[in-house]
Motif scaffolding. Sequence first.
Motif, PDB file in Angstrom:
ATOM      1  N   ARG A  99       0.827  -1.208   0.000  1.00  0.00           N
ATOM      2  CA  ARG A  99       0.000   0.000   0.000  1.00  0.00           C
ATOM      3  C   ARG A  99       0.860   1.255   0.000  1.00  0.00           C
ATOM      4  NH1 ARG A  99      -2.956  -3.427   3.514  1.00  0.00           N
ATOM      5  NH2 ARG A  99      -1.996  -2.508   5.367  1.00  0.00           N
ATOM      6  N   VAL A 100       1.939   1.227   0.781  1.00  0.00           N
ATOM      7  CA  VAL A 100       2.841   2.379   0.821  1.00  0.00           C
ATOM      8  C   VAL A 100       3.503   2.601  -0.534  1.00  0.00           C
ATOM      9  CG1 VAL A 100       5.014   3.222   1.798  1.00  0.00           C
ATOM     10  CG2 VAL A 100       3.263   2.255   3.295  1.00  0.00           C
ATOM     11  N   LEU A 101       3.991   1.514  -1.144  1.00  0.00           N
ATOM     12  CA  LEU A 101       4.685   1.643  -2.428  1.00  0.00           C
ATOM     13  C   LEU A 101       3.761   2.116  -3.544  1.00  0.00           C
ATOM     14  CD1 LEU A 101       7.161  -1.373  -2.463  1.00  0.00           C
ATOM     15  CD2 LEU A 101       7.728   1.058  -2.526  1.00  0.00           C
ATOM     16  N   VAL A 102       2.498   1.696  -3.526  1.00  0.00           N
ATOM     17  CA  VAL A 102       1.555   2.173  -4.537  1.00  0.00           C
ATOM     18  C   VAL A 102       1.411   3.691  -4.434  1.00  0.00           C
ATOM     19  CG1 VAL A 102      -0.886   2.208  -5.196  1.00  0.00           C
ATOM     20  CG2 VAL A 102       0.284   0.034  -4.842  1.00  0.00           C
ATOM     21  N   ARG A 103       1.259   4.187  -3.218  1.00  0.00           N
ATOM     22  CA  ARG A 103       1.116   5.638  -3.024  1.00  0.00           C
ATOM     23  C   ARG A 103       2.387   6.381  -3.418  1.00  0.00           C
ATOM     24  NH1 ARG A 103      -1.438   3.671   1.844  1.00  0.00           N
ATOM     25  NH2 ARG A 103      -3.708   3.962   1.736  1.00  0.00           N
ATOM     26  N   LEU A 104       3.535   5.838  -3.031  1.00  0.00           N
ATOM     27  CA  LEU A 104       4.801   6.486  -3.377  1.00  0.00           C
ATOM     28  C   LEU A 104       5.043   6.456  -4.885  1.00  0.00           C
ATOM     29  CD1 LEU A 104       7.139   5.183  -0.524  1.00  0.00           C
ATOM     30  CD2 LEU A 104       6.324   7.523  -0.842  1.00  0.00           C
ATOM     31  N   ASP A 105       4.697   5.347  -5.516  1.00  0.00           N
ATOM     32  CA  ASP A 105       4.895   5.231  -6.959  1.00  0.00           C
ATOM     33  C   ASP A 105       4.061   6.260  -7.710  1.00  0.00           C
ATOM     34  OD1 ASP A 105       6.086   3.812  -9.217  1.00  0.00           O
ATOM     35  OD2 ASP A 105       4.051   3.111  -9.638  1.00  0.00           O
ATOM     36  N   ARG A 106       2.847   6.497  -7.242  1.00  0.00           N
ATOM     37  CA  ARG A 106       1.986   7.492  -7.886  1.00  0.00           C
ATOM     38  C   ARG A 106       2.504   8.915  -7.684  1.00  0.00           C
ATOM     39  NH1 ARG A 106      -3.727   4.801  -5.814  1.00  0.00           N
ATOM     40  NH2 ARG A 106      -3.797   3.115  -7.375  1.00  0.00           N
ATOM     41  N   ALA A 107       3.279   9.117  -6.613  1.00  0.00           N
ATOM     42  CA  ALA A 107       3.816  10.447  -6.315  1.00  0.00           C
ATOM     43  C   ALA A 107       5.253  10.609  -6.774  1.00  0.00           C
ATOM     44  CB  ALA A 107       3.731  10.704  -4.812  1.00  0.00           C
ATOM     45  N   ALA A 108       5.771   9.657  -7.541  1.00  0.00           N
ATOM     46  CA  ALA A 108       7.203   9.634  -7.873  1.00  0.00           C
ATOM     47  C   ALA A 108       7.671  10.877  -8.602  1.00  0.00           C
ATOM     48  CB  ALA A 108       7.525   8.393  -8.693  1.00  0.00           C
ATOM     49  N   HIS A 109       6.801  11.519  -9.362  1.00  0.00           N
ATOM     50  CA  HIS A 109       7.206  12.692 -10.134  1.00  0.00           C
ATOM     51  C   HIS A 109       6.731  13.986  -9.491  1.00  0.00           C
ATOM     52  CE1 HIS A 109       8.581   9.913 -13.165  1.00  0.00           C
ATOM     53  NE2 HIS A 109       7.393   9.353 -13.217  1.00  0.00           N
ATOM     54  N   ARG A 110       6.297  13.898  -8.263  1.00  0.00           N
ATOM     55  CA  ARG A 110       5.898  15.082  -7.507  1.00  0.00           C
ATOM     56  C   ARG A 110       7.089  15.598  -6.708  1.00  0.00           C
ATOM     57  NH1 ARG A 110       0.060  15.941  -7.507  1.00  0.00           N
ATOM     58  NH2 ARG A 110      -0.724  14.288  -8.869  1.00  0.00           N
ATOM     59  N   PRO A 111       7.125  16.903  -6.444  1.00  0.00           N
ATOM     60  CA  PRO A 111       8.273  17.459  -5.694  1.00  0.00           C
ATOM     61  C   PRO A 111       8.375  16.942  -4.268  1.00  0.00           C
ATOM     62  CG  PRO A 111       6.556  19.115  -6.030  1.00  0.00           C
ATOM     63  CD  PRO A 111       6.193  17.948  -6.892  1.00  0.00           C
ATOM     64  N   TRP A 112       7.274  16.424  -3.709  1.00  0.00           N
ATOM     65  CA  TRP A 112       7.310  15.953  -2.335  1.00  0.00           C
ATOM     66  C   TRP A 112       7.557  14.452  -2.238  1.00  0.00           C
ATOM     67  CZ3 TRP A 112       3.103  12.714  -2.240  1.00  0.00           C
ATOM     68  CH2 TRP A 112       2.035  13.025  -3.092  1.00  0.00           C
ATOM     69  N   PHE A 113       7.981  13.806  -3.333  1.00  0.00           N
ATOM     70  CA  PHE A 113       8.229  12.364  -3.309  1.00  0.00           C
ATOM     71  C   PHE A 113       9.328  11.992  -2.313  1.00  0.00           C
ATOM     72  CE2 PHE A 113      10.936   8.921  -5.163  1.00  0.00           C
ATOM     73  CZ  PHE A 113      10.105   7.855  -4.818  1.00  0.00           C
ATOM     74  N   LEU A 114      10.491  12.635  -2.433  1.00  0.00           N
ATOM     75  CA  LEU A 114      11.603  12.298  -1.534  1.00  0.00           C
ATOM     76  C   LEU A 114      11.313  12.670  -0.075  1.00  0.00           C
ATOM     77  CD1 LEU A 114      14.710  13.146  -3.763  1.00  0.00           C
ATOM     78  CD2 LEU A 114      13.805  10.887  -3.177  1.00  0.00           C
ATOM     79  N   PRO A 115      10.720  13.850   0.204  1.00  0.00           N
ATOM     80  CA  PRO A 115      10.341  14.122   1.598  1.00  0.00           C
ATOM     81  C   PRO A 115       9.355  13.098   2.162  1.00  0.00           C
ATOM     82  CG  PRO A 115      10.371  16.164   0.359  1.00  0.00           C
ATOM     83  CD  PRO A 115      10.571  15.054  -0.642  1.00  0.00           C
ATOM     84  N   ALA A 116       8.408  12.660   1.325  1.00  0.00           N
ATOM     85  CA  ALA A 116       7.457  11.635   1.790  1.00  0.00           C
ATOM     86  C   ALA A 116       8.177  10.321   2.069  1.00  0.00           C
ATOM     87  CB  ALA A 116       6.363  11.430   0.743  1.00  0.00           C
ATOM     88  N   LEU A 117       9.144   9.996   1.226  1.00  0.00           N
ATOM     89  CA  LEU A 117       9.933   8.777   1.426  1.00  0.00           C
ATOM     90  C   LEU A 117      10.749   8.864   2.718  1.00  0.00           C
ATOM     91  CD1 LEU A 117      10.531   6.131  -0.205  1.00  0.00           C
ATOM     92  CD2 LEU A 117      12.543   7.308  -1.099  1.00  0.00           C
ATOM     93  N   ALA A 118      11.243  10.074   3.017  1.00  0.00           N
ATOM     94  CA  ALA A 118      12.091  10.262   4.195  1.00  0.00           C
ATOM     95  C   ALA A 118      11.347  10.022   5.503  1.00  0.00           C
ATOM     96  CB  ALA A 118      12.671  11.676   4.195  1.00  0.00           C
ATOM     97  N   VAL A 119      10.029  10.141   5.478  1.00  0.00           N
ATOM     98  CA  VAL A 119       9.240   9.942   6.701  1.00  0.00           C
ATOM     99  C   VAL A 119       9.475   8.559   7.294  1.00  0.00           C
ATOM    100  CG1 VAL A 119       6.882   9.671   7.574  1.00  0.00           C
ATOM    101  CG2 VAL A 119       7.463  11.606   6.079  1.00  0.00           C
ATOM    102  N   PHE A 120       9.685   7.559   6.442  1.00  0.00           N
ATOM    103  CA  PHE A 120       9.766   6.180   6.925  1.00  0.00           C
ATOM    104  C   PHE A 120      11.065   5.895   7.679  1.00  0.00           C
ATOM    105  CE2 PHE A 120       6.666   6.332   3.553  1.00  0.00           C
ATOM    106  CZ  PHE A 120       5.601   5.678   4.140  1.00  0.00           C
TER     107      PHE A 120
END
Length: 207
Positions: free
Chosen positions: A18-39
Amino acid sequence: MADAPHPAPGGPTTRAGRVLVRLDRAAHRPWFLPALAVFPFSDYALPVLPNQMILVGASALHPRRSRMIALTFVIASALGAFTVATAVQLAGPWLLETVGGLVPGRDELREAGGFVSRNGVGALALLALLPWTPRVGVLVCALAGVPPWSVALAVLIGRPLPVTLLAVAGARAPRLLRRSRRAERLLAEVLARRPAAESPLPGEPHR
């Protein structure tokens, strides 16, 4: 992915999926890496998060960004260690009892405490070389009064090697990941929910 397990209908069945689906959809958004950093940042307080699978999966899905993904994990892990050490030293040991996710087993704390007492803060850098977050080592150092910046520096020294190895393993998918049915199933779930025109994993034919 050839011969990959069919994903379950209705959405991914695992937390990592579920996490990867959401991250994959946001991969080209500017907040992708900050969202990834949360984990990796929050893994010290929420050890149930599937950080290794998220790191490998994100690198497999976006291999050209695997270096930035690895760098994000390393920096976020060091910042998380600094934050936890600071919070524990400011609030005191009662914080560990209040926040249940922070409390490891007594045997685990005793073993890590002995290792750190014998080898100093450098022991934390050695613990950070392991694939998982050095949660217990950070807590032991914090309780021992090691300055938070020293804790963060030790984590920053140790984390690049295991994080990079996991990111490289993911970025070289699908050849390496086919050996793990769990990883293969996880990526199949994410790819099944990508738009039909979007590229599959590197080395895989278009569907």
